[in-house]
Design a protein around this motif. Structure first.
Motif, PDB file in Angstrom:
ATOM      1  N   ARG A 130      60.555 -21.257  38.805  1.00 24.62           N
ATOM      2  CA  ARG A 130      61.490 -22.325  38.430  1.00 24.62           C
ATOM      3  C   ARG A 130      61.397 -23.495  39.418  1.00 24.62           C
ATOM      4  O   ARG A 130      61.409 -24.654  39.024  1.00 24.62           O
ATOM      5  N   GLU A 131      61.321 -23.171  40.695  1.00 25.73           N
ATOM      6  CA  GLU A 131      61.201 -24.212  41.714  1.00 25.73           C
ATOM      7  C   GLU A 131      59.902 -24.994  41.546  1.00 25.73           C
ATOM      8  O   GLU A 131      59.894 -26.226  41.636  1.00 25.73           O
ATOM      9  N   LEU A 132      58.814 -24.303  41.261  1.00 23.25           N
ATOM     10  CA  LEU A 132      57.527 -24.961  41.034  1.00 23.25           C
ATOM     11  C   LEU A 132      57.603 -25.903  39.831  1.00 23.25           C
ATOM     12  O   LEU A 132      57.126 -27.042  39.894  1.00 23.25           O
ATOM     13  N   VAL A 133      58.222 -25.427  38.751  1.00 27.06           N
ATOM     14  CA  VAL A 133      58.362 -26.261  37.546  1.00 27.06           C
ATOM     15  C   VAL A 133      59.185 -27.506  37.868  1.00 27.06           C
ATOM     16  O   VAL A 133      58.788 -28.634  37.552  1.00 27.06           O
ATOM     17  N   ALA A 134      60.322 -27.313  38.520  1.00 25.53           N
ATOM     18  CA  ALA A 134      61.196 -28.448  38.838  1.00 25.53           C
ATOM     19  C   ALA A 134      60.500 -29.450  39.745  1.00 25.53           C
ATOM     20  O   ALA A 134      60.512 -30.663  39.469  1.00 25.53           O
ATOM     21  N   VAL A 148      56.332 -21.841  28.322  1.00 26.05           N
ATOM     22  CA  VAL A 148      56.162 -22.905  27.325  1.00 26.05           C
ATOM     23  C   VAL A 148      56.237 -24.276  28.001  1.00 26.05           C
ATOM     24  O   VAL A 148      55.448 -25.179  27.682  1.00 26.05           O
ATOM     25  N   ILE A 149      57.154 -24.443  28.941  1.00 25.78           N
ATOM     26  CA  ILE A 149      57.287 -25.725  29.647  1.00 25.78           C
ATOM     27  C   ILE A 149      56.008 -26.027  30.431  1.00 25.78           C
ATOM     28  O   ILE A 149      55.510 -27.155  30.416  1.00 25.78           O
ATOM     29  N   ILE A 150      55.463 -25.024  31.095  1.00 20.71           N
ATOM     30  CA  ILE A 150      54.211 -25.223  31.849  1.00 20.71           C
ATOM     31  C   ILE A 150      53.088 -25.612  30.899  1.00 20.71           C
ATOM     32  O   ILE A 150      52.364 -26.581  31.131  1.00 20.71           O
TER      33      ILE A 150
END
Length: 180
Positions: free
Chosen positions: A61-65, A121-123
């Motif tokens: 989550r931190e990586l995505v954000a 999916v977001i990635i």
């Protein structure tokens, strides 16, 4: 002084004289011992897997954000086109459900309401910015799908079979290898 002396003697000899008010026991102290010993042992064994997965999911989550914030050059990226609208709607529904239940919100960050599958999916939907972090989109999708399958028994209080424990260890290694 008498009370302090009695307390010191009680500690030394492991006894309770009843001269001090008792500390109320916690729910865990009262009820946890009533669970079957085998269930408690299984829970202790599963705790390490939960800890690994909790840490992994939080770090993803931190990586995505951080990646999307850097690309969008703003912190309020959630409502941007970077997050598919169906995921935004599902997250809004989860937040509302939590509010309607009258419990404390788990987070003020919408990303904390995404499922593990939605993170994948977001990635994938933003491969233009994540592609530089990973060596293969197909491998990311495969590893994330494997992690998602492994997450289910951990999150739903079922023991992992010995092979699945090994698979979890290997899949976590695979995740970090994707970023080499």
């Amino acid at each position: 002084m008498l009370s302090e002396d009695l307390s010191r003697i009680a500690r030394m000899h492991g006894v309770e004289f009843g001269h001090m008010p008792t500390v109320p026991q916690t729910v865990e102290d009262v009820y946890y011992p009533q669970f079957d010993a085998a269930v408690r042992a299984e829970a202790a064994a599963m705790a390490k897997h939960y800890e690994v997965f909790y840490s992994l999911e939080k770090s993803i989550r931190e990586l995505v954000a951080q990646t999307i914030e850097a690309a969008e050059k703003r912190e309020d990226w959630w409502a941007s086109t970077r997050v598919p609208s169906n995921i935004q709607a599902d997250v809004a529904s989860r937040i509302q459900k939590e509010l309607d239940a009258g419990v404390t919100r788990r987070s003020l960050d919408e990303l904390d309401y995404t499922t593990f599958g939605e993170l994948s999916v977001i990635i994938a939907a933003n491969w233009d910015i994540f592609g530089g972090l990973f060596n293969s989109k197909k491998a990311v999708e495969k590893v994330m799908a494997s992690l998602n399958a492994l997450r289910n028994p951990i999150a739903h209080c079922s023991p992992l079979a010995e092979d699945e424990e090994l698979r979890l260890q290997l899949t976590v290694r695979d995740w970090f290898r994707l970023m080499e």
